[in-house]
Design a protein around this motif. Structure first.
Motif, mmCIF file in Angstrom:
data_model
loop_
_atom_site.group_PDB
_atom_site.id
_atom_site.type_symbol
_atom_site.label_atom_id
_atom_site.label_comp_id
_atom_site.label_asym_id
_atom_site.label_seq_id
_atom_site.Cartn_x
_atom_site.Cartn_y
_atom_site.Cartn_z
ATOM 1 N N PRO A 111 0.856 -1.157 0.081
ATOM 2 C CA PRO A 111 -0.210 0.031 0.034
ATOM 3 C C PRO A 111 0.744 1.381 -0.034
ATOM 4 C CG PRO A 111 -0.852 -1.530 1.511
ATOM 5 C CD PRO A 111 0.378 -2.235 1.163
ATOM 6 N N TRP A 112 2.064 1.491 0.796
ATOM 7 C CA TRP A 112 2.825 2.609 0.939
ATOM 8 C C TRP A 112 3.228 2.849 -0.505
ATOM 9 C CZ3 TRP A 112 7.627 2.666 -1.287
ATOM 10 C CH2 TRP A 112 8.230 1.476 -1.445
ATOM 11 N N PHE A 113 3.577 1.952 -1.548
ATOM 12 C CA PHE A 113 4.022 2.082 -2.669
ATOM 13 C C PHE A 113 2.847 2.790 -3.662
ATOM 14 C CE2 PHE A 113 4.862 1.376 -7.202
ATOM 15 C CZ PHE A 113 6.117 1.573 -7.163
ATOM 16 N N ASN A 114 1.482 2.080 -3.492
ATOM 17 C CA ASN A 114 0.433 2.638 -4.410
ATOM 18 C C ASN A 114 0.113 4.187 -3.871
ATOM 19 O OD1 ASN A 114 -0.059 0.514 -5.952
ATOM 20 N ND2 ASN A 114 -1.224 -0.585 -4.530
ATOM 21 N N ILE A 115 0.183 4.433 -2.543
ATOM 22 C CA ILE A 115 -0.199 5.701 -1.903
ATOM 23 C C ILE A 115 0.797 6.834 -2.638
ATOM 24 C CG2 ILE A 115 -0.147 7.120 0.193
ATOM 25 C CD1 ILE A 115 -1.023 4.849 1.770
ATOM 26 N N LEU A 116 2.141 6.141 -2.834
ATOM 27 C CA LEU A 116 2.995 7.083 -3.399
ATOM 28 C C LEU A 116 2.857 7.446 -4.766
ATOM 29 C CD1 LEU A 116 5.703 8.318 -2.108
ATOM 30 C CD2 LEU A 116 7.001 6.606 -3.099
ATOM 31 N N PHE A 117 2.602 6.411 -5.280
ATOM 32 C CA PHE A 117 1.975 6.502 -6.865
ATOM 33 C C PHE A 117 1.109 7.395 -7.127
ATOM 34 C CE2 PHE A 117 -0.046 4.813 -10.797
ATOM 35 C CZ PHE A 117 0.978 5.062 -11.561
ATOM 36 N N TYR A 118 -0.212 7.069 -6.287
ATOM 37 C CA TYR A 118 -1.488 7.766 -6.769
ATOM 38 C C TYR A 118 -1.244 9.214 -6.280
ATOM 39 C CZ TYR A 118 -3.306 3.384 -8.178
ATOM 40 O OH TYR A 118 -3.787 2.417 -8.699
ATOM 41 N N GLY A 119 -0.142 9.266 -5.008
ATOM 42 C CA GLY A 119 -0.356 10.643 -4.693
ATOM 43 C C GLY A 119 0.607 11.541 -5.664
ATOM 44 N N THR A 120 1.482 10.807 -6.435
ATOM 45 C CA THR A 120 2.214 11.785 -7.332
ATOM 46 C C THR A 120 1.200 11.996 -8.484
ATOM 47 O OG1 THR A 120 3.120 9.812 -8.429
ATOM 48 C CG2 THR A 120 4.533 11.021 -7.037
ATOM 49 N N VAL A 121 0.232 11.139 -9.088
ATOM 50 C CA VAL A 121 -0.691 11.673 -9.920
ATOM 51 C C VAL A 121 -1.508 12.634 -9.432
ATOM 52 C CG1 VAL A 121 -2.449 10.790 -11.447
ATOM 53 C CG2 VAL A 121 -0.741 9.420 -10.919
ATOM 54 N N ILE A 122 -2.061 12.387 -8.343
ATOM 55 C CA ILE A 122 -2.879 13.397 -7.888
ATOM 56 C C ILE A 122 -2.225 15.006 -7.779
ATOM 57 C CG2 ILE A 122 -4.185 14.369 -5.670
ATOM 58 C CD1 ILE A 122 -4.718 11.126 -5.281
ATOM 59 N N PHE A 123 -0.955 14.815 -7.269
ATOM 60 C CA PHE A 123 -0.110 15.991 -6.956
ATOM 61 C C PHE A 123 0.011 16.846 -8.455
ATOM 62 C CE2 PHE A 123 3.908 18.142 -7.435
ATOM 63 C CZ PHE A 123 3.967 19.174 -6.188
ATOM 64 N N ALA A 124 0.447 15.831 -9.349
ATOM 65 C CA ALA A 124 0.666 16.399 -10.659
ATOM 66 C C ALA A 124 -0.559 17.047 -11.274
ATOM 67 C CB ALA A 124 0.968 15.507 -12.043
ATOM 68 N N ILE A 125 -1.921 16.381 -10.994
ATOM 69 C CA ILE A 125 -3.176 17.382 -11.391
ATOM 70 C C ILE A 125 -3.339 18.532 -10.821
ATOM 71 C CG2 ILE A 125 -5.533 17.203 -11.765
ATOM 72 C CD1 ILE A 125 -4.964 14.014 -11.958
ATOM 73 N N ILE A 126 -3.252 18.569 -9.567
ATOM 74 C CA ILE A 126 -3.433 19.774 -8.814
ATOM 75 C C ILE A 126 -2.289 20.749 -9.070
ATOM 76 C CG2 ILE A 126 -3.175 20.771 -6.401
ATOM 77 C CD1 ILE A 126 -4.288 18.230 -5.202
ATOM 78 N N TYR A 127 -1.218 20.366 -9.363
ATOM 79 C CA TYR A 127 0.091 21.304 -9.920
ATOM 80 C C TYR A 127 -0.367 21.855 -11.043
ATOM 81 C CZ TYR A 127 4.764 22.860 -10.906
ATOM 82 O OH TYR A 127 5.777 23.855 -11.262
ATOM 83 N N MET A 128 -0.844 21.178 -12.144
ATOM 84 C CA MET A 128 -0.950 21.475 -13.485
ATOM 85 C C MET A 128 -2.398 22.762 -13.413
ATOM 86 S SD MET A 128 -2.455 19.591 -16.557
ATOM 87 C CE MET A 128 -3.966 19.586 -16.245
ATOM 88 N N PHE A 129 -3.404 22.306 -12.749
ATOM 89 C CA PHE A 129 -4.632 23.183 -12.500
ATOM 90 C C PHE A 129 -4.115 24.406 -11.645
ATOM 91 C CE2 PHE A 129 -7.547 19.930 -13.832
ATOM 92 C CZ PHE A 129 -8.109 20.741 -14.411
ATOM 93 N N ASP A 130 -3.064 24.371 -10.852
ATOM 94 C CA ASP A 130 -2.764 25.636 -10.001
ATOM 95 C C ASP A 130 -1.893 26.570 -11.116
ATOM 96 O OD1 ASP A 130 -2.058 27.306 -8.079
ATOM 97 O OD2 ASP A 130 -0.769 25.943 -6.959
ATOM 98 N N PHE A 131 -0.758 25.816 -11.481
ATOM 99 C CA PHE A 131 0.093 26.836 -12.134
ATOM 100 C C PHE A 131 -0.207 27.020 -13.675
ATOM 101 C CE2 PHE A 131 2.720 25.422 -8.458
ATOM 102 C CZ PHE A 131 3.147 26.533 -8.127
ATOM 103 N N HIS A 132 -0.831 26.073 -14.452
ATOM 104 C CA HIS A 132 -0.966 26.480 -15.622
ATOM 105 C C HIS A 132 -2.234 26.679 -16.108
ATOM 106 C CE1 HIS A 132 3.096 25.274 -16.422
ATOM 107 N NE2 HIS A 132 3.174 24.603 -15.746
ATOM 108 N N VAL A 133 -3.294 26.000 -15.399
ATOM 109 C CA VAL A 133 -4.759 26.400 -15.916
ATOM 110 C C VAL A 133 -5.324 27.519 -15.111
ATOM 111 C CG1 VAL A 133 -7.127 25.139 -16.125
ATOM 112 C CG2 VAL A 133 -4.976 23.719 -16.213
ATOM 113 N N LEU A 134 -5.403 27.604 -13.920
ATOM 114 C CA LEU A 134 -6.166 28.620 -13.207
ATOM 115 C C LEU A 134 -4.954 29.882 -12.962
ATOM 116 C CD1 LEU A 134 -7.912 26.430 -10.544
ATOM 117 C CD2 LEU A 134 -8.936 27.467 -12.644
ATOM 118 N N LYS A 135 -3.709 29.442 -13.025
ATOM 119 C CA LYS A 135 -2.650 30.092 -12.702
ATOM 120 C C LYS A 135 -2.767 31.179 -11.532
ATOM 121 C CE LYS A 135 -2.121 31.305 -17.742
ATOM 122 N NZ LYS A 135 -1.367 30.254 -18.226
ATOM 123 N N THR A 136 -3.098 30.228 -10.508
ATOM 124 C CA THR A 136 -3.326 30.893 -9.057
ATOM 125 C C THR A 136 -2.044 31.129 -8.442
ATOM 126 O OG1 THR A 136 -3.985 28.730 -8.457
ATOM 127 C CG2 THR A 136 -5.538 30.346 -8.349
#
Ligand code: HEC
Length: 282
Positions: A111-136
């Motif tokens: 599970p720790w590996f899965n958490i890490l993996f899905y965590g990076t995916v979620i992080f990437a999505i939030i990052y993209m919206f924050d910096f490139h889409v909404l530009k907040t």
């Protein structure tokens, strides 16, 4: 009591192990630090609690059971996170393949590996919206520009406050306004020793080409700022602002060659204006 310390150390070890496996490698909000601290506090509280409970327990059997319960619960948490099957089920998981006597267990992805993996995916999505889409949040370049303009603003404030005005940065002022306010300072503070026209009294003549400490704006600024206390020239740093010192220094330099009556005899060495080679020690 020996076993008590062993369990304390085991608890802390378990805690640190948990901290390492559960937290992603990012230092966002220093999450890792918080979790580690929380786990260490938990381990310490656990140790204090066990000590407290055990100091009342006299029964050896009870003491043992207590330790076992703690170890069991810590192991249970660790196994949940690492996703390892219990030892007694290993036989069922054994794979048929046998490579030179090396056998493998068909454990599922921990599970720790899965958490890490899905965590990076979620992080990437939030990052993209924050910096490139909404530009907040600002991108690196914008952040740099903001920092530079803040620094420039602070520099301007510093220059205005006079904190940056030293022998290293001072320049000779030539405008009438600055020279006349320099003259005012000179008459009120300096004329007692240098004469109203700079012809020299106790202090040296400031109108000739002879200088003890040099006639560049840097040298004159410095001699007024720090003074030559041993020779009777006081330091003006505490009474005049850096701007006032700059103005009066510029005024002193402008007096060269004015040749007032009753000029005091030259002191120091001859330095033509603009050819001061005396080093300023800053
Ligand atoms: C209490 C008397 C006194 C006062 C007031 C005084 N000075 Fe001086 N000043 C001296 C003496 C004495 C010296 C010579 C120092 C030395 O021999 O090194 C001197 C040296 C100087 C020098 C260096 C001259 C050189 O030949 O290198 C400058 C410039 C100067 N004073 C400017 C000023 C200014 C500007 C003020 C007013 C803000 C001022 N002084 C006020 C006594 C005074």
């Amino acid at each position: 009591m020996k076993s008590f310390f062993t369990i304390t150390i085991a608890a802390i070890n378990n805690g640190l192990l948990l901290a390492q496996t559960t937290t992603p490698a990012t230092d966002e909000f220093n999450l890792k630090g918080y979790i580690e601290t929380a786990i260490i506090i938990f381990a310490v509280l656990l140790a204090i609690g066990s000590w407290f409970v055990l100091s009342f327990a006299t029964d050896k059997e009870k003491e043992k059971k207590f330790y076992c319960a703690i170890l069991f619960s810590l192991n249970w948490i660790k196994n949940k996170i690492s996703g390892l099957a219990p030892l007694e089920k290993e036989n069922e998981l054994m794979m048929k393949e046998n490579y030179d006597g090396i056998k493998e267990l068909n454990n599922s992805i921990p599970p720790w590996f899965n958490i890490l993996f899905y965590g990076t995916v979620i992080f990437a999505i939030i990052y993209m919206f924050d910096f490139h889409v909404l530009k907040t949040s600002p991108l690196q370049e914008d952040e740099f520009k903001t920092e530079v303009s803040t620094a420039n603003y602070e520099k301007e404030l510093l220059i205005k406050s006079g904190k940056l005005l030293t022998e290293a940065t001072v320049i000779q002022l030539k405008d009438v306004g600055a020279l006349s306010s320099g003259k005012e300072t000179f008459i009120s503070k300096c004329s007692v020793c240098h004469g109203r026209l700079g012809e020299g009294l106790v202090g040296p003549n400031l109108t000739d080409n002879y200088w003890i400490h040099g006639n560049s704006i840097q040298n004159v600024f410095k001699v007024i700022r720090v003074g030559v206390p041993a020779k009777g020239m006081i330091s003006w740093e505490s009474q005049l602002s850096p701007q006032q010192i700059q103005e009066v220094a510029s005024y002193v330099i402008s007096l060269q060659g004015t040749n007032p009556p009753n000029g005091k005899k030259p002191e120091g060495q001859e330095i033509k204006s603009g050819s001061d080679s005396l080093k300023v020690t800053i």
